[in-house]
Design a protein around this motif. Sequence first.
Motif, PDB file in Angstrom:
ATOM      1  N   ALA A  49       0.844  -1.205   0.000  1.00 38.47           N
ATOM      2  CA  ALA A  49       0.000   0.000   0.000  1.00 38.47           C
ATOM      3  C   ALA A  49       0.876   1.250   0.000  1.00 38.47           C
ATOM      4  O   ALA A  49       0.633   2.198  -0.750  1.00 38.47           O
ATOM      5  N   ARG A  50       1.915   1.250   0.809  1.00 37.13           N
ATOM      6  CA  ARG A  50       2.817   2.406   0.875  1.00 37.13           C
ATOM      7  C   ARG A  50       3.554   2.608  -0.452  1.00 37.13           C
ATOM      8  O   ARG A  50       3.624   3.706  -0.973  1.00 37.13           O
ATOM      9  N   LEU A  51       4.071   1.522  -1.019  1.00 41.94           N
ATOM     10  CA  LEU A  51       4.839   1.605  -2.262  1.00 41.94           C
ATOM     11  C   LEU A  51       3.987   2.006  -3.465  1.00 41.94           C
ATOM     12  O   LEU A  51       4.456   2.702  -4.358  1.00 41.94           O
ATOM     13  N   SER A  52       2.747   1.549  -3.486  1.00 41.91           N
ATOM     14  CA  SER A  52       1.886   1.774  -4.651  1.00 41.91           C
ATOM     15  C   SER A  52       1.014   3.021  -4.536  1.00 41.91           C
ATOM     16  O   SER A  52       0.502   3.506  -5.547  1.00 41.91           O
ATOM     17  N   GLY A  53       0.819   3.505  -3.306  1.00 44.53           N
ATOM     18  CA  GLY A  53      -0.089   4.633  -3.125  1.00 44.53           C
ATOM     19  C   GLY A  53      -1.553   4.210  -3.172  1.00 44.53           C
ATOM     20  O   GLY A  53      -2.448   5.041  -3.309  1.00 44.53           O
ATOM     21  N   ILE A  54      -1.804   2.918  -3.079  1.00 42.62           N
ATOM     22  CA  ILE A  54      -3.165   2.376  -3.082  1.00 42.62           C
ATOM     23  C   ILE A  54      -3.506   2.001  -1.648  1.00 42.62           C
ATOM     24  O   ILE A  54      -2.687   1.413  -0.946  1.00 42.62           O
ATOM     25  N   SER A  55      -4.708   2.314  -1.205  1.00 42.87           N
ATOM     26  CA  SER A  55      -5.076   2.023   0.184  1.00 42.87           C
ATOM     27  C   SER A  55      -5.031   0.520   0.467  1.00 42.87           C
ATOM     28  O   SER A  55      -5.251  -0.301  -0.426  1.00 42.87           O
ATOM     29  N   LYS A  56      -4.763   0.199   1.711  1.00 50.33           N
ATOM     30  CA  LYS A  56      -4.703  -1.203   2.126  1.00 50.33           C
ATOM     31  C   LYS A  56      -6.056  -1.885   1.904  1.00 50.33           C
ATOM     32  O   LYS A  56      -6.121  -3.040   1.478  1.00 50.33           O
ATOM     33  N   ALA A  57      -7.139  -1.161   2.157  1.00 52.21           N
ATOM     34  CA  ALA A  57      -8.481  -1.726   1.956  1.00 52.21           C
ATOM     35  C   ALA A  57      -8.712  -2.061   0.478  1.00 52.21           C
ATOM     36  O   ALA A  57      -9.249  -3.125   0.145  1.00 52.21           O
ATOM     37  N   THR A  58      -8.293  -1.170  -0.409  1.00 51.96           N
ATOM     38  CA  THR A  58      -8.449  -1.421  -1.844  1.00 51.96           C
ATOM     39  C   THR A  58      -7.607  -2.608  -2.267  1.00 51.96           C
ATOM     40  O   THR A  58      -8.059  -3.467  -3.041  1.00 51.96           O
ATOM     41  N   LEU A  59      -6.359  -2.692  -1.754  1.00 50.24           N
ATOM     42  CA  LEU A  59      -5.499  -3.832  -2.090  1.00 50.24           C
ATOM     43  C   LEU A  59      -6.105  -5.140  -1.589  1.00 50.24           C
ATOM     44  O   LEU A  59      -6.022  -6.164  -2.273  1.00 50.24           O
ATOM     45  N   SER A  60      -6.706  -5.121  -0.422  1.00 49.42           N
ATOM     46  CA  SER A  60      -7.364  -6.325   0.105  1.00 49.42           C
ATOM     47  C   SER A  60      -8.473  -6.777  -0.835  1.00 49.42           C
ATOM     48  O   SER A  60      -8.632  -7.970  -1.104  1.00 49.42           O
ATOM     49  N   GLN A  61      -9.241  -5.802  -1.358  1.00 49.15           N
ATOM     50  CA  GLN A  61     -10.304  -6.134  -2.307  1.00 49.15           C
ATOM     51  C   GLN A  61      -9.723  -6.692  -3.601  1.00 49.15           C
ATOM     52  O   GLN A  61     -10.248  -7.658  -4.160  1.00 49.15           O
TER      53      GLN A  61
END
Length: 196
Positions: free
Chosen positions: A31-43
């Motif tokens: 999430a930190r490296l991509s700038g994508i929220s952890k919740a979105t990555l989980s989805q």
Amino acid sequence: MDPQEGPVRETLATNVKRARGRKGVSLSELARLSGISKATLSQVEAGSGNPTIETVFSLSRALELPISDLLERGQPEGLTVVRGAEAEVLSGAGVDLRPLQTVEAGGMIFEIYDQRVRADSRQDSLGHAGREHTVVQEGRLGVTVDGHEVELGAGDYVAFDAALPHAYTALDGPVRSVLFLHYEAARRSRPAVPHR
């Protein structure tokens, strides 16, 4: 076909989980490296998210992988035909991409996409792995790469380091183009399947 349904979403989920595991990167770190929220990555990893071009490019950059490693289901053998009307669409703010083929040759990986920039739209990218090549088929395309702007018409070609920030803009109506990305094969996350 809805661009967010079916195999693209499922394939992305499987490949992101695999790549993250191989690199030993936690969901929080990705999430930190991509700038994508952890919740979105989980989805995304659960196959229930709605992946966009921006999401895939951010994951490609963060995981340092070719885009095909995130979207590819397997290596085709023999004759391959991809019908444009049946190709799955990956949509972004201004672009619809249809992955057509991935070719590995001479230590390089080449990804081929049908790219359509929607009328009065702009697609921005912070950059991603590879070198990008675009050939315009129809329409007028504005291309901005690291602050440099060019205008392309039918038959024109541009290439640049895809790690640089870049954008595509439809200047007066929709634009159809072919997008090629290429990478060194050593960047693949898994070995290629040999042809028989």
